[in-house]
Design a protein around this motif. Structure first.
Motif, mmCIF file in Angstrom:
data_model
loop_
_atom_site.group_PDB
_atom_site.id
_atom_site.type_symbol
_atom_site.label_atom_id
_atom_site.label_comp_id
_atom_site.label_asym_id
_atom_site.label_seq_id
_atom_site.Cartn_x
_atom_site.Cartn_y
_atom_site.Cartn_z
ATOM 1 N N ARG A 35 0.863 -1.187 0.000
ATOM 2 C CA ARG A 35 0.000 0.000 0.000
ATOM 3 C C ARG A 35 0.898 1.234 0.000
ATOM 4 O O ARG A 35 2.061 1.170 0.406
ATOM 5 C CB ARG A 35 -0.963 0.019 1.189
ATOM 6 N N ASP A 40 -5.043 5.919 2.101
ATOM 7 C CA ASP A 40 -5.985 5.559 3.156
ATOM 8 C C ASP A 40 -6.373 4.087 3.012
ATOM 9 O O ASP A 40 -5.796 3.376 2.186
ATOM 10 C CB ASP A 40 -7.216 6.480 3.137
ATOM 11 N N HIS A 42 -8.697 2.755 1.603
ATOM 12 C CA HIS A 42 -9.231 2.451 0.282
ATOM 13 C C HIS A 42 -8.174 2.603 -0.812
ATOM 14 O O HIS A 42 -8.476 2.405 -1.984
ATOM 15 C CB HIS A 42 -10.418 3.359 -0.032
ATOM 16 N N THR A 44 -6.626 5.456 -1.564
ATOM 17 C CA THR A 44 -6.604 6.816 -2.085
ATOM 18 C C THR A 44 -5.466 7.580 -1.429
ATOM 19 O O THR A 44 -5.362 7.623 -0.202
ATOM 20 C CB THR A 44 -7.945 7.530 -1.804
#
Length: 116
Positions: A35, A40, A42, A44
């Protein structure tokens, strides 16, 4: 879909080596933890998160302190204090020298590696 590297214009000064090192830190973090450091839940990426340099190494990380130090040095918010290329090479060289053969060989099921 697949993750993409996106450019976010922040108007924080000239683009140069310090920005390249910061980008490398983002890529290393993303490869290690799957990530973006400023993403975040999600995925984003937050411009405010980048501006405020809000990120952290996940507490469940099993990576070496050398790797997390390289990421931390590369993601230093102040470009003047961020590691330079010779310092980055030195940190990577030290991490390789400190690593045992077992640490350099991906194990089946380890985070960040896929087994054949």
């Amino acid at each position: 879909g697949p993750a993409t590297v996106e450019y976010i214009e922040l108007d924080r000064g000239a683009i140069g080596i310090a920005v390249d090192v910061w980008s490398l830190g983002c890529m290393l973090y993303t490869l290690a933890f799957r990530r973006h450091p400023f993403g975040d839940v999600h995925g984003t990426v937050s411009k405010l998160g980048i501006l405020n340099c809000r990120w952290s190494i996940p507490s469940a990380s099993s990576y070496s302190s050398n790797l997390t130090a390289i990421i931390t040095q590369a993601l230093e918010s102040d470009p003047a204090r961020r590691v330079d290329v010779p310092g980055l090479i030195s940190s990577v060289t030290r991490a390789i020298a400190d690593a045992s053969e077992a640490e350099l060989t991906p194990q089946r099921g380890e985070q960040g590696f896929s087994a054949p």
